[in-house]
Write a protein that holds these residues in place. Structure first.
Motif, short mmCIF file in Angstrom:
data_model
loop_
_atom_site.label_atom_id
_atom_site.label_comp_id
_atom_site.label_asym_id
_atom_site.label_seq_id
_atom_site.Cartn_x
_atom_site.Cartn_y
_atom_site.Cartn_z
N ARG A 1 -1.57 -11.51 10.30
CA ARG A 1 -2.72 -10.90 10.95
C ARG A 1 -3.32 -11.86 11.98
NH1 ARG A 1 -6.27 -10.66 7.10
NH2 ARG A 1 -5.22 -8.97 5.99
N GLU A 2 -3.40 -13.15 11.62
CA GLU A 2 -3.93 -14.14 12.57
C GLU A 2 -3.07 -14.21 13.82
OE1 GLU A 2 -5.38 -16.93 8.90
OE2 GLU A 2 -4.19 -17.91 10.47
N VAL A 3 -1.76 -14.26 13.62
CA VAL A 3 -0.85 -14.33 14.78
C VAL A 3 -1.04 -13.08 15.65
CG1 VAL A 3 1.58 -14.28 15.48
CG2 VAL A 3 0.84 -15.83 13.66
N GLY B 1 -3.34 -1.19 15.49
CA GLY B 1 -3.63 -0.54 14.20
C GLY B 1 -2.36 -0.26 13.43
N ARG B 2 -1.38 0.29 14.13
CA ARG B 2 -0.11 0.60 13.47
C ARG B 2 0.57 -0.69 13.01
NH1 ARG B 2 5.92 3.14 15.15
NH2 ARG B 2 6.86 1.54 13.90
N VAL B 3 0.63 -1.67 13.90
CA VAL B 3 1.37 -2.89 13.60
C VAL B 3 0.75 -3.64 12.42
CG1 VAL B 3 2.03 -5.17 14.52
CG2 VAL B 3 2.34 -3.11 15.91
N THR B 4 -0.58 -3.66 12.37
CA THR B 4 -1.27 -4.38 11.29
C THR B 4 -1.01 -3.72 9.93
OG1 THR B 4 -2.98 -4.99 12.86
CG2 THR B 4 -3.51 -5.28 10.54
N ALA B 5 -0.96 -2.39 9.92
CA ALA B 5 -0.76 -1.68 8.65
C ALA B 5 0.72 -1.61 8.28
CB ALA B 5 -1.33 -0.27 8.74
N GLU B 6 1.59 -1.93 9.23
CA GLU B 6 3.02 -1.65 9.05
C GLU B 6 3.68 -2.57 8.02
OE1 GLU B 6 4.81 -0.89 12.74
OE2 GLU B 6 6.87 -1.04 12.01
N ARG B 7 4.45 -1.96 7.12
CA ARG B 7 5.21 -2.71 6.11
C ARG B 7 6.55 -2.03 5.90
NH1 ARG B 7 1.17 -5.03 6.55
NH2 ARG B 7 -0.37 -5.71 5.04
N THR C 1 7.34 -6.34 3.53
CA THR C 1 7.43 -7.13 4.76
C THR C 1 6.42 -6.69 5.81
OG1 THR C 1 9.76 -7.48 4.33
CG2 THR C 1 9.06 -7.73 6.61
N PRO C 2 5.51 -7.57 6.20
CA PRO C 2 4.60 -7.23 7.30
C PRO C 2 5.28 -7.39 8.66
CG PRO C 2 4.01 -9.37 6.39
CD PRO C 2 5.20 -8.88 5.60
N ARG C 3 4.71 -6.78 9.66
CA ARG C 3 5.24 -6.87 11.01
C ARG C 3 4.36 -7.82 11.83
NH1 ARG C 3 5.91 -1.82 15.19
NH2 ARG C 3 6.16 -3.08 17.07
N VAL C 4 5.00 -8.66 12.62
CA VAL C 4 4.26 -9.65 13.39
C VAL C 4 4.68 -9.56 14.86
CG1 VAL C 4 5.89 -11.57 13.08
CG2 VAL C 4 3.44 -12.05 13.20
N LEU C 5 3.77 -9.89 15.75
CA LEU C 5 4.07 -9.75 17.18
C LEU C 5 4.74 -10.98 17.75
CD1 LEU C 5 0.81 -7.88 18.23
CD2 LEU C 5 3.11 -6.93 18.03
N ASP C 6 4.62 -12.13 17.09
CA ASP C 6 5.30 -13.34 17.56
C ASP C 6 5.88 -14.07 16.34
OD1 ASP C 6 6.13 -15.80 18.47
OD2 ASP C 6 4.39 -16.12 19.78
N ALA D 1 9.70 -8.91 13.33
CA ALA D 1 9.18 -8.49 14.63
C ALA D 1 10.09 -7.38 15.13
CB ALA D 1 9.19 -9.65 15.61
N ARG D 2 9.52 -6.29 15.60
CA ARG D 2 10.34 -5.16 16.04
C ARG D 2 10.37 -5.05 17.55
NH1 ARG D 2 12.52 -1.72 12.33
NH2 ARG D 2 12.19 -2.66 10.30
N GLY D 3 11.54 -4.60 18.05
CA GLY D 3 11.72 -4.44 19.49
C GLY D 3 12.17 -3.03 19.83
N ILE D 4 12.79 -2.91 20.99
CA ILE D 4 13.18 -1.58 21.48
C ILE D 4 14.49 -1.14 20.82
CG2 ILE D 4 13.62 -0.25 23.59
CD1 ILE D 4 12.33 -2.50 25.18
N ALA D 5 14.57 0.17 20.50
CA ALA D 5 15.79 0.72 19.92
C ALA D 5 16.91 0.73 20.97
CB ALA D 5 15.53 2.15 19.43
N LEU D 6 18.08 0.27 20.59
CA LEU D 6 19.23 0.29 21.51
C LEU D 6 20.07 1.55 21.30
CD1 LEU D 6 20.48 -3.43 21.45
CD2 LEU D 6 18.83 -2.35 22.99
N THR D 7 20.66 2.02 22.39
CA THR D 7 21.61 3.13 22.30
C THR D 7 22.90 2.63 21.65
OG1 THR D 7 22.54 2.53 24.43
CG2 THR D 7 20.74 4.16 24.45
N ARG D 8 23.84 3.55 21.41
CA ARG D 8 25.14 3.11 20.86
C ARG D 8 25.77 2.03 21.72
NH1 ARG D 8 26.51 6.60 16.74
NH2 ARG D 8 25.45 8.58 17.03
#
Ligand code: OOG
Ligand code: NI
Length: 465
Positions: free
Chosen positions: A36-38, A57-63, A226-231, A298-305
């Motif tokens: 959360r701090e990060v 909001g989504r990222v903070t609650a995301e697990r 697992t929480p989600r973090v931006l960095d 940390a999540r990024g963009i979905a890649l195509t096949r």
């Protein structure tokens, strides 16, 4: 409000599971606090750009959670509980060969599938099922004992399953039923106090610590949350500063100058937890098991096949180059491979068909009386439409195997001379009794729906592709 809808049940379940897991594994609470701090620091430093892949909001609650079951029947029951929460099986992961250690499981992930539901609460659970029929791990005698043991246990009380079916059928539960359902559902994933049969547990442990964790006990438990973090690089530094010994890498793509794609994950081993043990003479002694861990992502963009094939090729290239240059850090090797072989802007990822985006007509589009061009690239360049990246909602088999493996204390055994039992998405669909959805098809659908809407709004005759 006299009922809870499925997404409200999902959000409540995730929150209660988090509270329960924080009591069981205190290091998890530290991880959530540091995440959360990060996230707050990243938001301050980067402003709106920090929310490009999801609102704060989504990222903070995301697990995401991880659970492990023993049989197709148990998996079917899990599927009923998650269906109540609006979560469906997506993707097939075979981890049996993805790790050097013995990880005798095949997996899927239960998650919401449509954009609106994901935005409300994206809770997902990586769910693994033991493969006793695989002769590389289990000989016929052990397989028979294991299957008998598993057939004799009950992970989920019938009342929980009845309430789950009601929630799925009616798409909501009364407050009273919801309360009961949540209590039973969270309780089913709590660590049990029932004594563990030590001899049986150790028999399985010699084959695989994962097999013992699943088939050595008469109950199941959440393995990690697992929480989600931006960095994630900054998170890694801060956890290390606090004296938490992290695994030695961040799995997945490297840190680099271009957009985040797919998924980066890292973890640490949780402490040994006290567990009652029954010894062969029948007495109960206190013991300890160290099977759970802390993980962050940390999540990024979905890649195509095509994008994903590129990613897999690049991973192979990084392996090869790292082996040739043992002095160099794998991260540095990966970064240079990435910079050479992957476009470093969202625009280029989209133009080359490597990643998924959704498109909207721009509010400030040109109003000069000209007809819009019937080409998505041109529409973007001339400011008619805007592109938003689609977030990757799934997992990566190699990272998952790496996380499993780096948290095991022994390698276990796998007899590669034997032919492995065959499993695939179709087999898993049959076992669960529900179709295991293809993640690429889901992302593709999201993208193509948005293109259809753009074409309609701009009154273009042909389809955009
Ligand atoms: C699941 C490991 C995989 C992930 O995030 O890739 C996983 C487990 O340990 O049961 O959770
Ligand atoms: Ni995980």
């Amino acid at each position: 409000m006299s009922t809870l809808s499925q997404w409200q049940l999902r959000a409540a379940f995730a929150a209660r599971l988090s509270e329960m897991y924080g009591q069981e594994v205190p290091a998890y609470t530290m991880l959530v606090d540091v995440s959360r701090e990060v996230n707050e620091d990243v938001l301050r430093a980067r402003g709106a750009d920090a929310e490009r892949l999801g609102s704060i909001g989504r990222v903070t609650a995301e697990r995401h959670g991880a659970i492990r079951v023993g049989t197709p029947q148990e998996l079917r029951q899990v599927a009923r509980i998650f269906a109540a929460l609006g979560m469906h099986p997506v993707g097939f992961y075979d981890l049996r060969e993805a790790a050097a250690s013995a990880v005798p499981v095949v997996s899927t992930a239960f998650r919401p599938v449509d954009g609106e539901e994901l935005a409300r609460n994206p809770f997902r659970v990586f769910t693994s099922m033991l493969t006793p029929a695989d002769p590389r791990f289990f000989d016929p005698d052990l397989r028979a004992r294991l299957e008998t043991f598993l057939a004799g246990r009950e992970l989920f009380p019938p009342e929980l399953l009845t309430l789950a079916d009601r929630a799925a059928a009616e798409q909501e539960l009364s407050l009273e039923d919801a309360e009961r359902f949540l209590q039973l559902a969270v309780g089913a994933f709590e660590l049990s106090g029932e004594p563990v049969d030590r001899a049986w547990y150790e028999t399985l442990e010699r084959i695989s610590a994962v097999a013992a964790d699943i088939g050595g006990v008469r109950s199941t438990h959440i393995n990690h949350l697992t929480p989600r973090v931006l960095d994630i690089d900054e998170l890694y530094r801060r956890m290390t500063e606090r004296g938490i010994e992290m695994i030695d890498t961040i799995q997945g793509p490297p840190a680099w100058r271009g957009p985040d794609v797919l998924l980066r994950q890292t973890s640490f081993r949780a402490l040994a937890e006290p567990r009652a043990m029954r010894t062969p003479d029948g007495s109960v002694v206190s013991g300890a098991l160290r099977v759970r861990f802390g993980e962050v992502e940390a999540r990024g963009i979905a890649l195509t096949r095509e994008g994903r094939a590129r990613y897999d090729t690049l991973l192979g290239l990084v392996d090869q180059l790292s082996a040739q240059a043992p002095g160099e850090s794998r991260g540095a090797v990966a970064r240079s491979v990435w910079e050479e072989h992957l476009p470093d802007t969202e625009e280029e990822l989209a133009a080359q068909g490597l990643a998924y985006f959704t498109y909207q007509v721009a509010a400030d589009r040109p109003r000069d009386g000209n007809r819009p061009p019937a080409d998505i690239g041109e529409l973007l360049r001339r400011g008619w439409v805007r592109a938003e990246p689609v977030v990757y909602e799934d997992f990566l088999p190699r990272s998952a195997a790496g996380i499993f493996q780096s948290n095991l204390s022994s390698e276990g055994t796998r007899d590669n001379a034997q032919e492995g039992a065959a499993y695939d998405a179709e087999w898993l669909s049959g076992a669960i009794g529900r179709e295991v959805l293809d993640p690429f098809a889901l992302y593709e659908q999201q993208q193509s729906r948005s293109l259809t809407q753009v074409a309609r709004a701009l009154e273009l005759d042909g389809a955009l592709a």
